[in-house]
Design a protein around this motif. Sequence first.
Motif, PDB file in Angstrom:
ATOM      1  N   LYS A  79     168.044  -2.137 137.588  1.00 54.99           N
ATOM      2  CA  LYS A  79     169.101  -2.739 136.787  1.00 54.99           C
ATOM      3  C   LYS A  79     168.851  -2.585 135.286  1.00 54.99           C
ATOM      4  N   GLY A  80     167.672  -2.096 134.923  1.00 51.00           N
ATOM      5  CA  GLY A  80     167.343  -1.941 133.507  1.00 51.00           C
ATOM      6  C   GLY A  80     166.717  -3.165 132.886  1.00 51.00           C
ATOM      7  N   ASP A  81     166.385  -4.157 133.719  1.00 52.35           N
ATOM      8  CA  ASP A  81     165.714  -5.364 133.224  1.00 52.35           C
ATOM      9  C   ASP A  81     164.204  -5.114 133.255  1.00 52.35           C
ATOM     10  N   TYR A  82     163.718  -4.353 132.277  1.00 53.77           N
ATOM     11  CA  TYR A  82     162.320  -3.937 132.306  1.00 53.77           C
ATOM     12  C   TYR A  82     161.359  -5.094 132.032  1.00 53.77           C
ATOM     13  N   ASN A  83     161.772  -6.058 131.231  1.00 56.00           N
ATOM     14  CA  ASN A  83     160.904  -7.197 130.963  1.00 56.00           C
ATOM     15  C   ASN A  83     160.712  -8.028 132.231  1.00 56.00           C
ATOM     16  N   GLY A  84     161.816  -8.278 132.947  1.00 53.21           N
ATOM     17  CA  GLY A  84     161.718  -9.013 134.201  1.00 53.21           C
ATOM     18  C   GLY A  84     160.929  -8.243 135.238  1.00 53.21           C
ATOM     19  N   ALA A  85     161.148  -6.925 135.313  1.00 59.22           N
ATOM     20  CA  ALA A  85     160.408  -6.093 136.266  1.00 59.22           C
ATOM     21  C   ALA A  85     158.921  -6.100 135.962  1.00 59.22           C
ATOM     22  N   ARG A  86     158.584  -6.033 134.677  1.00 59.17           N
ATOM     23  CA  ARG A  86     157.160  -6.018 134.299  1.00 59.17           C
ATOM     24  C   ARG A  86     156.447  -7.279 134.786  1.00 59.17           C
ATOM     25  N   LYS A  87     157.066  -8.428 134.606  1.00 62.14           N
ATOM     26  CA  LYS A  87     156.433  -9.684 135.024  1.00 62.14           C
ATOM     27  C   LYS A  87     156.246  -9.730 136.539  1.00 62.14           C
ATOM     28  N   LEU A  88     157.228  -9.243 137.286  1.00 62.93           N
ATOM     29  CA  LEU A  88     157.121  -9.233 138.746  1.00 62.93           C
ATOM     30  C   LEU A  88     156.043  -8.252 139.208  1.00 62.93           C
ATOM     31  N   PHE A  89     155.959  -7.075 138.568  1.00 62.73           N
ATOM     32  CA  PHE A  89     154.924  -6.103 138.920  1.00 62.73           C
ATOM     33  C   PHE A  89     153.526  -6.658 138.608  1.00 62.73           C
ATOM     34  N   GLU A  90     153.394  -7.364 137.487  1.00 63.58           N
ATOM     35  CA  GLU A  90     152.101  -7.944 137.132  1.00 63.58           C
ATOM     36  C   GLU A  90     151.671  -8.978 138.175  1.00 63.58           C
ATOM     37  N   ALA A  91     152.635  -9.771 138.642  1.00 65.35           N
ATOM     38  CA  ALA A  91     152.312 -10.764 139.671  1.00 65.35           C
ATOM     39  C   ALA A  91     151.939 -10.077 140.984  1.00 65.35           C
ATOM     40  N   ALA A  92     152.625  -8.963 141.298  1.00 66.07           N
ATOM     41  CA  ALA A  92     152.323  -8.221 142.518  1.00 66.07           C
ATOM     42  C   ALA A  92     150.926  -7.606 142.448  1.00 66.07           C
TER      43      ALA A  92
END
Length: 522
Positions: A79-92
Amino acid sequence: MRIFFSIFLIVYSFQQLTLAAEISGQVDQKTLSDEDVANLQVQRAVQRENLIQKSTLTKSGGIEKANGLYQSGLKSYVKGDYNGARKLFEAAILADPENDKIYFDYAKCLYRQNNFKSALSIFLMLENATGLENSAEFYSALSLYRLKAYKISLQKFNAIQKESNSDLAPSAAFYAGQIYYLQSKYVEAKSNFEFVLDQSKDPKMDAAAEKYIDLISQQERVQVKLDKKFGYSLNVGFIYDGNVLNVAEQNSTTSLKAYRLSYGGSAFYRAMNKANESWSPTFTFYDLYSVNTNFKSDTTIQGTDPMILEFSFPYSSNFLIGKKSSNLIISPAIQSIYMTKSSTSRELVFNNVLLSSTLSLGYSNYFTVAYKFDISREQSYITEASPNDEQTSQKYGLKVSSYYLLDRSTSETLILDLQYLIVNADGINSTFNKTYTAFGYARNLDSKWSLYAKAEYSVLNYGKSTLGRKDNIAAGYFGGNYAVGVNDTISLGLGYQTNQSNVDLYKYNKVIVSSAYTLNRY
């Protein structure tokens, strides 16, 4: 021809400067050394090992938790929400630090956020990861490219390109070509872009590669010319002028229509010729010889024929102002004008000292504005009947020319010129202010033919003159140029000019038909 060639040079120069700016100025960071790159890889590997030791993986549901976070991160990334994606990837990653795929997409997310150094450290770490080797190496090279570490980046792109079975080979070749282009290694750059055209299945990449190949070909031609220390041009033309004196015909005892032979040339020496600056002393000669429509000499008509000798010393420099591609030309000159005054021989009528400076700014790949300031001192040797008619003067002019490129493939361009000129003469009848507006259009029809059209309007206000004279001059021009070989040109033109002056003597209408052949050896 001069109009169209000037447009081409301005547009082409700013394409070159803008491309260089795009490549060299993308990130304001210090260039990485080989040691810096190695340290980044080691630091990220150590960080990952520490995470593994502290991992919650052994706890029930760790892998499932990581996968759920990872899938949510992918949705945000798409969706282009890179900030939100980054936080989820860091948690993963905290839940499953041994998962290479999560790390890879996390690094892509960092890259999208222009965090190239952090992304690079992960891509380097994953270059030996099973199934991700080629992709990780490509993104490592891409991150290095963005960080301006061109030497290491080029090595990696070249290695990927040599793997002929790699789907990433065309992309790697394209970026390697850009680096070679930046380094002015045009042979290597052209070879890479030709590889892209042969191997790529991406129409946009193919179009970009073709654009670079075209620019390289143009640059090579320009470079051949710049490598020459000496150059010259010669021109000859025939003109029909419907009113050589630009006055009302009923006030003349002879016909004002004339056939005119124009001829001249210029020669220059490139005393300085660097990548982004040059200095070329130039000598220019121009002359007119006119006859009436019966092809006979006429003293009234030939009294308007100037012979001009000029020495100029133009200096040119290309540079960046902020992110704007810029060009500055400063050209001092001395000029002598000879005309027939009272006998059949030419006599010196003007000695002029001129200074011209032009600053051109490329606001985008398609829009360029040139700001030109002129100042001159013109010494007249004409003996006038009245002091009010003395022509010795100082001139000050400012001209702003805007060029909008509509189509790069045909050099289709719109032009808007605005000018204001102040002439302070010793005689009040020769003192005036001038405002000038012009709209122009130019384009290539094919590889040989180009055309131009121009409409202009001028107001000359002689407010201090004894007659309170004010001229309103409208004109239109249309013409074409035909390329003869690489350097020579045939030019054809048709023009119409009218002056609605408040002084009857200066009211006139006229047609101008012109043709010329120009030979360039530069």
